[in-house]
Enzyme design. Sequence first.
Site, short mmCIF file in Angstrom:
data_model
loop_
_atom_site.label_atom_id
_atom_site.label_comp_id
_atom_site.label_asym_id
_atom_site.label_seq_id
_atom_site.Cartn_x
_atom_site.Cartn_y
_atom_site.Cartn_z
N LYS A 1 -0.28 -2.03 6.99
CA LYS A 1 -1.56 -2.13 6.29
C LYS A 1 -2.37 -0.83 6.38
O LYS A 1 -3.14 -0.51 5.47
CB LYS A 1 -2.36 -3.31 6.84
CG LYS A 1 -1.70 -4.67 6.63
CD LYS A 1 -1.48 -4.96 5.15
CE LYS A 1 -0.90 -6.35 4.93
NZ LYS A 1 -0.76 -6.68 3.48
N ASN B 1 -0.12 -9.02 -3.19
CA ASN B 1 -0.50 -9.92 -2.13
C ASN B 1 0.64 -10.31 -1.18
O ASN B 1 0.40 -10.69 -0.05
CB ASN B 1 -1.11 -11.20 -2.74
CG ASN B 1 -1.29 -12.30 -1.75
OD1 ASN B 1 -2.06 -12.18 -0.79
ND2 ASN B 1 -0.54 -13.38 -1.92
N TYR C 1 3.05 -4.70 11.66
CA TYR C 1 2.24 -5.27 10.59
C TYR C 1 0.96 -4.45 10.40
O TYR C 1 0.59 -4.10 9.27
CB TYR C 1 1.88 -6.72 10.91
CG TYR C 1 1.05 -7.39 9.84
CD1 TYR C 1 1.64 -7.86 8.67
CD2 TYR C 1 -0.33 -7.54 9.99
CE1 TYR C 1 0.88 -8.46 7.68
CE2 TYR C 1 -1.10 -8.13 9.00
CZ TYR C 1 -0.48 -8.59 7.86
OH TYR C 1 -1.25 -9.18 6.86
N ASP D 1 12.70 -10.21 -5.43
CA ASP D 1 12.98 -10.11 -4.00
C ASP D 1 12.38 -8.78 -3.53
O ASP D 1 12.91 -7.71 -3.82
CB ASP D 1 14.49 -10.14 -3.76
CG ASP D 1 14.85 -10.00 -2.28
OD1 ASP D 1 13.93 -9.84 -1.45
OD2 ASP D 1 16.06 -10.03 -1.97
#
Length: 344
Positions: free
Chosen positions: A204, A100, A200, A68
């Site tokens: 990154k 990933n 998001y 998790d």
Amino acid sequence: MASPKGSILLTGSNGGIGIGFVIKFLQSPYAVTHSAIYAVRDPAKATDLKTALEKAPKAHKYVLLPVDLTSQESIRSFAAEVNSRIASGAISPISALILNAGVQDTAKEYFTNDGFERTFFVNYLANFLLTILILQSMDKEHGRIIYTGSTGTDIWWSVNGANFSNEEQKKNIVTSPEKMAKGIEEFPDGNVGKTGHRRYALSKILMEAWMYELQRRLNADPTLSNISVLGHDPGWIGGTSLVRNSETAVKIAFSVLKVLALFTWMFSPNPMIRTPGKNGKFLLAVCFDREKFGEYPKALYVDGGVLYKTVPEANDEKLQKELWEKSLVFARVKEGETVLKGWK
């Protein structure tokens, strides 16, 4: 030419990008020379992965392990299990650690039990913690650590402009680690959808910064200096589970991308819109190819199948160091948890 044997560890194994890679991996010679650790949230529900594995070569050795990635406790338990299996010789050292798994919350915001904004935690901090915990299990000669990047990091690109309400949000997307960890913006606009996209993109950007800092520390460690860290941008891929927590409009857009991806290859060998399978082929090369990207492709960012650049926001060395130091605190890393000599 790649190592004659080893293993891979893939997170997000049951998602679209993960499945695309698994299919190409199973079709390659590496499926026989390399065993696999497929990390999933719940092995019982990893139906797409299990379907793909039905076509695996008989000689392919693999294990599905639960983790998790919103829980530090779960990440530590998972890492301990991986380290134990590799130390015992049951699994060969990791040739490719593929980070990933990811989330994009644009319909509702979520926080972990520790109080971290979920996108920050899953897309960045979980990768930070997992990596330093299992460095001891990496192939020390040619190991590669690869994370999934995003075109969303280029916040000044006009296509990403719709996610920002004003220029100040772009100029201040990177703030203090404490604020970023909690999802606090300098110029909030109250738009849950746009905020989710910005978070998001930020996660990154932080991974790009982390790549440089981790590589710098690995280079300084005589035992781990041959390990390379890379980012891989998958471009736009429709039909993935990334948008499972997104608003309806985003889900529709990704469905359209899934169709368009079938035709983009007619116009470019490295199109921005890709199928999971085509991207899987690119990712396979990033994991194993020693000719295209060199024997030790350190701190490289690859867009599909070509070298690309990271964004200016991630290139700030001060940010890279501060982020690392604060992440150690966020993840509660203690003496003896990592083999990295210069981890503090």
